[in-house]
Design an enzyme around this catalytic site. Structure first.
Site, mmCIF file in Angstrom:
data_model
loop_
_atom_site.group_PDB
_atom_site.id
_atom_site.type_symbol
_atom_site.label_atom_id
_atom_site.label_comp_id
_atom_site.label_asym_id
_atom_site.label_seq_id
_atom_site.Cartn_x
_atom_site.Cartn_y
_atom_site.Cartn_z
ATOM 1 N N LYS A 12 36.272 -17.864 7.654
ATOM 2 C CA LYS A 12 37.311 -16.835 7.690
ATOM 3 C C LYS A 12 38.167 -16.918 8.951
ATOM 4 C CE LYS A 12 35.920 -13.722 4.144
ATOM 5 N NZ LYS A 12 35.640 -12.358 3.705
ATOM 6 N N ARG A 31 27.154 -15.430 1.636
ATOM 7 C CA ARG A 31 28.115 -16.113 0.763
ATOM 8 C C ARG A 31 28.866 -17.153 1.604
ATOM 9 N NH1 ARG A 31 33.525 -15.530 -0.634
ATOM 10 N NH2 ARG A 31 34.015 -16.007 -2.829
#
Length: 371
Positions: free
Chosen positions: A305, A340
């Site tokens: 991210k 995840r």
């Protein structure tokens, strides 16, 4: 004025022996907590903060104002709750240790690997197989990008992307999660062999989603996102991001329970990167142990991210492996059950080493003298 209470684990330890037994097994996992901050807020401002251990926390809770005492008791029970394994078709995923959820994006525009597996089922099948062989417990299939500024995906296109991937993963006997906000996609994916619905809108995007998931009694991931409609990144205005996200997830959990979902089927995700600044994301990562007080398994989705790039000279998404592993280990140290990730094999390896250290710690401290 509204008083609220939060019980935040602030002292973690490698084993209960290291604290002469004055520690709890956080959420039934491989992390132990021995020191806690019991925080009372009024209209968003901290008015009281007490520190305690398992041996003294009951006295602290007994002295709390009546308006927050019941909630504090529920939070303490949540911190000590051992979660039952997830039953996903023929697979069972235990939640007493970290589990890896490998990402399979079948989109043209995901921020990291968009398009790689969209029109090439053989490549998608090989990628899913490799993640499972490496030790991933689940495959998370997504047919819509939810990065900031991504255009909305038509439901028909999402179905065309997701269903073939669900079918070939089901053919492998995989435990399958589907990352979607649309009830038609949810229903079709479950019918095709998926087991978990992973909804970045926490079942708010379409009111039919709650009804469907309650009727199917499938496990559901409810993720925090401040926005509504098509822009989930909007309205990220927090007085205290940790407490605000905690309260939001509590409300999402309660909304799902009221709709008829079983408590054991609700998983919570603080939504790293969704409508949050770098400092807010870092605060949430550091505060992850607090979220066990909600009494549900937790999912962390921080892989590749933007925050990693912001902390590493704007490294592009494909060069964020080191940061992704660092955040996963931070989550493991906080007792997070589901991770995840894009780089499943690397994170599985990191998890295995982490678990070896945790297992060894249980005997390293076994012979400590008392007193």
């Amino acid at each position: 004025m509204t008083d609220k209470v939060y019980i935040r684990p602030i002292g973690l330890t490698l084993s209960p022996q290291a604290e002469h037994g004055d520690a709890i097994r956080l959420a039934g996992g491989m992390v132990y907590a021995h020191r806690f901050a019991v925080i009372v807020t009024r209209s968003g401002q901290v008015i009281e903060r007490s520190l305690g251990s398992p041996e003294t926390v009951e006295e602290i809770l007994a002295d709390l104002p009546d308006g927050v005492a019941a909630d504090a008791g529920e939070q303490w029970a949540g911190l000590t709750t051992a979660h039952a394994p997830l039953k996903l078709g023929e697979r069972t995923v235990p939640l007493d240790q970290p589990q890896i959820m490998g990402i399979l994006n079948v989109t043209p525009d995901s921020f990291s690997d968009g398009g790689e597996f969209l029109d090439d089922p053989a490549a998608g099948r090989a990628h899913a197989s490799a993640m499972l062989e490496a030790g991933a417990a689940l495959v998370d299939i997504g047919g819509e990008s939810t990065r900031p500024g991504a255009p909305a995906t038509w439901e028909g296109d999402e179905l065309k992307r997701v269903l073939p991937a669900v079918e070939y993963c089901a053919g492998m006997g995989a435990a399958i999660s589907v990352d979607t906000r649309r009830p038609a996609v949810m229903e079709a994916a479950l019918d095709a062999g998926a087991h978990i619905i992973n909804d970045v809108s926490a079942l708010r995007h379409d009111p039919r989603s709650l009804e469907l998931c309650a009727a199917r009694q499938c496990p559901v991931v409810l993720m925090h996102a401040p926005g509504e409609g098509e822009d989930l990144h909007a309205n990220g205005d927090y007085s205290n991001v940790v407490f605000d996200v905690f309260d939001w997830l509590k409300a999402a959990r309660d909304r799902a329970l009221e709709a008829g979902l079983e408590r054991g089927n609700i998983i919570l995700d603080p939504g790293i990167g969704f409508g949050k600044t770098l400092s807010e994301n870092l605060s949430l990562i550091n505060a992850l142990p607090l979220f066990h007080a909600l009494g549900q398994p937790l999912l962390l989705g921080a892989s590749r991210k933007r925050m990693i790039g912001a902390l590493s000279n704007e490294a592009p998404a494909e060069d964020r492996l080191g940061g992704s592993i660092a955040l996963s280990i931070a989550g493991m140290n906080a007792g997070v059950q589901l991770h995840r990730v894009h780089d499943a094999a690397a994170v599985v390896q990191a998890r295995n080493v982490w678990r070896g250290l945790r297992d060894a710690a249980l005997t390293d401290f076994a012979e400590l003298p008392a007193g």
